[in-house]
Design a protein around this motif. Sequence first.
Motif, PDB file in Angstrom:
ATOM      1  N   PRO A 171       1.000  -1.221  -0.043  1.00 52.61           N
ATOM      2  CA  PRO A 171      -0.027   0.136   0.003  1.00 52.61           C
ATOM      3  C   PRO A 171       0.694   1.240   0.151  1.00 52.61           C
ATOM      4  CG  PRO A 171      -0.846  -1.602   1.442  1.00 52.61           C
ATOM      5  CD  PRO A 171       0.403  -2.126   1.165  1.00 52.61           C
ATOM      6  N   SER A 184      -1.010  -5.871   5.107  1.00 52.70           N
ATOM      7  CA  SER A 184      -1.724  -5.340   6.012  1.00 52.70           C
ATOM      8  C   SER A 184      -1.906  -3.919   5.662  1.00 52.70           C
ATOM      9  CB  SER A 184      -0.890  -5.403   7.380  1.00 52.70           C
ATOM     10  OG  SER A 184       0.551  -4.792   7.456  1.00 52.70           O
ATOM     11  N   ALA A 185      -2.905  -3.256   6.145  1.00 55.48           N
ATOM     12  CA  ALA A 185      -3.374  -1.721   5.669  1.00 55.48           C
ATOM     13  C   ALA A 185      -2.027  -1.046   5.970  1.00 55.48           C
ATOM     14  CB  ALA A 185      -4.300  -1.355   6.084  1.00 55.48           C
ATOM     15  N   ASP A 186      -1.020  -1.060   6.916  1.00 58.53           N
ATOM     16  CA  ASP A 186      -0.120  -0.117   7.232  1.00 58.53           C
ATOM     17  C   ASP A 186       1.171  -0.633   6.574  1.00 58.53           C
ATOM     18  OD1 ASP A 186       0.320  -2.511   8.409  1.00 58.53           O
ATOM     19  OD2 ASP A 186       0.328  -1.606  10.632  1.00 58.53           O
ATOM     20  N   SER A 187       1.273  -1.793   5.606  1.00 63.21           N
ATOM     21  CA  SER A 187       2.147  -2.477   4.976  1.00 63.21           C
ATOM     22  C   SER A 187       3.347  -2.930   5.904  1.00 63.21           C
ATOM     23  CB  SER A 187       3.032  -1.037   4.109  1.00 63.21           C
ATOM     24  OG  SER A 187       2.295  -0.637   3.236  1.00 63.21           O
ATOM     25  N   SER A 229      -9.165  -7.419   4.882  1.00 60.59           N
ATOM     26  CA  SER A 229     -10.185  -6.191   5.126  1.00 60.59           C
ATOM     27  C   SER A 229      -9.770  -5.339   6.343  1.00 60.59           C
ATOM     28  CB  SER A 229     -11.659  -6.983   5.865  1.00 60.59           C
ATOM     29  OG  SER A 229     -12.557  -6.102   6.099  1.00 60.59           O
ATOM     30  N   PRO A 230      -9.236  -4.118   5.720  1.00 62.87           N
ATOM     31  CA  PRO A 230      -8.936  -2.983   6.838  1.00 62.87           C
ATOM     32  C   PRO A 230     -10.032  -2.795   7.682  1.00 62.87           C
ATOM     33  CG  PRO A 230      -9.474  -2.172   4.458  1.00 62.87           C
ATOM     34  CD  PRO A 230      -9.611  -3.585   4.448  1.00 62.87           C
ATOM     35  N   GLY A 265     -13.998  -2.398   2.584  1.00 64.22           N
ATOM     36  CA  GLY A 265     -13.645  -3.576   3.393  1.00 64.22           C
ATOM     37  C   GLY A 265     -14.686  -4.310   3.881  1.00 64.22           C
TER      38      GLY A 265
END
Length: 644
Positions: free
Chosen positions: A216, A261-264, A303-304, A348
């Motif tokens: 991301p 993950s959403a935060d990389s 899914s965030p 999400g």
Amino acid sequence: MKAVHKGLALLLPFGLAFGAGLLLFDSRPPATAQTAAPGEKAGNRLVRDGIAVEFAVQPVDGAEPTEGMFADLRFRLSDAASGQPLAGQVPGAWLDLATGNDDPQTACRSRIGLYLKGLPGVRPLLDLTSYYLLILNQDPSITVVDPLTSVGGVTSMFTRIPLRRPPMDWVASPAERRLYVSMPEAGEVAVIDAERFQVLASIPAGRQPVRLALQPDGRFLWVGNDAPGEAGSGVTVIDTRTLKPVLQTDTGRGHHEIAFSADSRHAFVTSREAGTLTVFDVATLERIREIRSGPHPLGVALSPLSGAVYVSDGEAGTLSVIDAVSLETRKTIPVGRGIGPLAFAPDGRYGFVLNTADNTATVIDAASDEVLHRLEVAAEPYQIVFTRAFAYVRGLASPKVSMIDLASLGKGREPSVLGFEAGPAAPRLAGNLPLASSLAPAGDDAALFVVNPVDNTTYFYMEGMNAPMSGYLNRGHTARAATVVPRSLRELEPGLFGARVRLPAAGRLDVAFLLNQPQIAHCFALEVRADPDRQRQRTRLQVEYLVDGHGAVAGAPFTLRLRLLKGGEEPQTGVADLRVRYFRAPSAQPREVAAREVGEGIYEASVELAQAGAYYLHLGAASLGLKFGDLPYLGLRARPAGGQ
């Protein structure tokens, strides 16, 4: 399945900007452009309703703007009093030849209104509210199409990007400035400049690089290596700054899907034959956990909303829910054998699991990790993409594309499932299909491009229609997948919007700028230097269409007569391969006929104008290096038989 390429079989279990309406402008005259600051060209700054708009152009290759060359256009929006940047706006811009009107700003507002209506034949030279369509070909190449012209048949492709070997998958950088393309036969990933449409580099990417996934934050590109044995089967990680590999490691046999993950912070890699999900710490690029998610994991998605990673297993028929922080399994959801591809809607909330065995899409609610719906979709579903309003599902064994209304989903509700056919036959009949998706949401987020590899056509569908509106026939190549690269203005920093463009013509251009809130419409002036090489090309060949003003009669024989001249005076004789390409506006498929020389520099071609309407005719000749669209086209109206 024998006809289906290995790349597609990897996904299947057991081997299976602006609206089109006319903007209403207020009647107040635009504010006068302000006096230029030292070093700033006069007329490049506008102040209106407390908003300052500053326009600048910076050539990429050269000291001054030149036709055919690239330049960076910049619009800086700020509060006129405080100088604070005006962030979060969605401005539009268009480039066209200056009109020379006595009241240029009134003419400018009228032109913008016409551009927004999208009328056939009313197009600027360059539209910065649009996008390019890229077609992944079966041969080692990518076709670049300008949908505003090419899908309607007006001109040929914008350009073609040659590759070293046939492509399999691709992914765009977050700002769409680069496109990464995997080439398994070469063991490389091609890096393409998505503004110049040129290959920047080919990066060694391990054995059989297939699936591509970009973090991301855009920092690392992860490549799934589908080597036939255990050795070399895993992932290669490429630094997008240096364009060099920083990690190559084995994770287990089989095809690999990748999620983040959403935060990389974490990367999740499946290994189909090994039955594992390998978790990497992105900061250290070290593996930190290996999770047994089932005998044959096929899909993985985050899914965030729930903060969990979901893994589909086609053999077990289960969906494993794994906490993205603790890496512990929260829940195992029974879905049914035969499941495979898995994706979440952009917010999400709803996850979709496709089942190629029973032709269904199972909808999961990430808020509760419960099955909400089992929906019948196109036969052997294998691809899914999203717009703001719909989930689109492509079937391998059917030309149908299913549409699931996202707003209709929910516990106790009856989802709305619609559909349309994109082409005459099922994709599986084409064979040799890549991993890259044949579905591509268009730039306005309410439309879709669909590649049908059987008839080699990319169809354009707008939401609300019963069928695709038009299509692009990929002449000379075999279409397999599609994606969209925006060419609209991007917010480069708070209040600064820009785009890199190829300057379309020489002379004085109007750069039309539009802002909705507050409402500002203004044309800035841009002087573009003529390119001597292009000028010589233009003087070498000219065309005169020898057609009277009465037009033609639909259904009646019509002979197009024209004269070719070199340098505007000498007849161009002996062009044996001169051809005429023509189509009926706005979106009929183009046809081609040969033209023959009947006099000194005079040529004729018989064209069939079967239906009444407006036709556009273009000339091309390979022996002269003349492409369709290089010379002025002829607009011809065919009136109904017996009509006026």
